[in-house]
Design a protein around this motif. Sequence first.
Motif, PDB file in Angstrom:
ATOM      1  N   GLU A  88      49.693  47.477  38.347  1.00 37.22           N
ATOM      2  CA  GLU A  88      48.997  46.338  38.934  1.00 37.22           C
ATOM      3  C   GLU A  88      47.476  46.397  38.770  1.00 37.22           C
ATOM      4  N   GLY A  90      44.166  44.662  37.733  1.00 39.38           N
ATOM      5  CA  GLY A  90      43.727  43.273  37.661  1.00 39.38           C
ATOM      6  C   GLY A  90      42.722  43.017  36.548  1.00 39.38           C
ATOM      7  N   THR A  98      43.270  36.083  38.594  1.00 38.36           N
ATOM      8  CA  THR A  98      43.367  37.471  38.155  1.00 38.36           C
ATOM      9  C   THR A  98      44.743  37.703  37.558  1.00 38.36           C
ATOM     10  N   TYR A 100      47.350  40.306  36.516  1.00 40.66           N
ATOM     11  CA  TYR A 100      47.668  41.705  36.795  1.00 40.66           C
ATOM     12  C   TYR A 100      48.640  42.232  35.750  1.00 40.66           C
TER      13      TYR A 100
END
Length: 191
Positions: A88, A90, A98, A100
Amino acid sequence: MKDSGLVRVETRLESGHHLWVLTQKGHKEAKLLLPRNVRISALRKLECDDEGRPVEADGYDEHAAAVTSTAAVLTGAGFGTPLSWQTEIGHKLLCGYTQYADLTMRAPDAGVPAMLLEVDRVTEPVDDLVAKLRRYTEWFELLAPKADKDKAQMTRGAAVHDFRLWSRIYPATGREGYVPVAFVFTGKTAA
């Protein structure tokens, strides 16, 4: 590790396997053992019923398990080490969105300076996967802070990466193009 109080069983999966998580003691010890640049996940609190007995959690996430399994399989195949992976991460776009990455691998020893992986359990429509790739491309083309926009437009080939934001975050690949983005499809569905 269970006898030492470092881990506990979170839940039993349909397969009969147990899902283990770190206890508070294990979480603290992991922070001490891992290099500072390795991000450790948040501690999953033990939930108890009104009488103080532990309750099996329903927070198990099949997608998170598929992501972790992907990292384990690739590590077992010789791509990096367990410390090569982060989840995860970003990538912030100018529009405020964003993107991820499910997995980010940094394994220069395996000939892969960096790779971004999206793990799909064949649950997302193709249009969503295409949109993810489009957002990655948009992020790769962002200029780095203080980069000369005019020089960036005149530069060709791999030299253009010197002006991009991504090249300040991820190591050079030594070739033209962006950091590789891989899609990993898991699950047993008709699709």
